[in-house]
Design an enzyme around this catalytic site. Structure first.
Site, short mmCIF file in Angstrom:
data_model
loop_
_atom_site.label_atom_id
_atom_site.label_comp_id
_atom_site.label_asym_id
_atom_site.label_seq_id
_atom_site.Cartn_x
_atom_site.Cartn_y
_atom_site.Cartn_z
N LEU A 173 7.39 2.68 1.84
CA LEU A 173 7.52 1.24 1.78
C LEU A 173 6.87 0.72 3.05
CD1 LEU A 173 8.76 -0.87 -0.12
CD2 LEU A 173 10.88 -0.69 1.18
N ASP A 174 5.88 -0.14 2.89
CA ASP A 174 5.13 -0.64 4.05
C ASP A 174 6.04 -1.26 5.09
OD1 ASP A 174 2.67 0.08 2.89
OD2 ASP A 174 2.56 -1.82 1.81
N THR A 175 5.58 -1.24 6.33
CA THR A 175 6.35 -1.80 7.43
C THR A 175 6.71 -3.26 7.19
OG1 THR A 175 5.21 -0.28 8.91
CG2 THR A 175 6.34 -2.11 9.94
#
Length: 180
Positions: free
Chosen positions: A43-45
């Site tokens: 999950l992207d930052t």
């Protein structure tokens, strides 16, 4: 077998170790002290929401590997108000630089009752926004953001709410629940 449902806050790196030479950011180790578990997918930052962690390699592969087409549902706050043409384009699949996406399940939704984001999403009086629910069955890099941008509605906030049968129900940001 251990399975953890974690509500990943905005700006948390989706790994246990910091990036070498990268900006100082919280990582999973700041929230989860369970030995031997690893994220099943990423999950992207700048995205929030459901992250599954497990110590079971086969389960990890079933969740993360695109071959299994496990549905993942996102709540996306997008710039503007997508019309039916834009929503239908998402439903049929969008051509991105790395190929065409699989069809997505998409609908406009009322503003969800979510926690406030820190920092808040930038508000502009002259630009409307709305929320959509989008379910995909693959996991190209930054796929939802690229899909909404491709139809003219960039994503402002992205929260993964569901993976398969697992949801964020009852899991507050920065906390986790054992679902083993």
């Amino acid at each position: 077998m251990t399975l953890i449902l974690f509500n990943k806050p905005f700006n948390v790196l989706c790994q246990f170790t910091p990036e070498p030479n990268g900006p100082e950011r919280p990582t999973l180790k700041d929230f989860i002290d369970v030995p031997g578990v690893y994220p099943a997918g990423r999950l992207d930052t700048d995205s929030e929401g459901l992250l599954l962690l497990t110590d079971d390699g086969r389960l990890q592969a079933r969740i993360a590997d695109p071959r299994f087409k496990m549905p993942k549902t996102y709540l996306a706050q997008v710039e503007g108000e997508p019309d039916e043409v834009a929503l239908d384009t998402l439903r049929r699949g969008v051509t991105l630089k790395d190929g065409r996406t699989l069809p997505a399940e998409v609908e406009r939704i009322d503003d969800p009752a979510l926690w406030p984001r820190d920092p808040p999403v930038r508000f502009r009086k002259t630009v409307t926004d709305c929320w959509i629910s989008l379910t995909i069955r693959e996991g190209k890099n930054r796929q939802v953001r690229r899909m909404t941008a491709a139809v003219g509605h960039p994503t402002l906030r992205l929260v993964r709410w569901r993976i398969g049968d697992w949801t964020l129900d009852g899991v507050e940001p920065g906390t986790w629940r054992d679902a083993s």
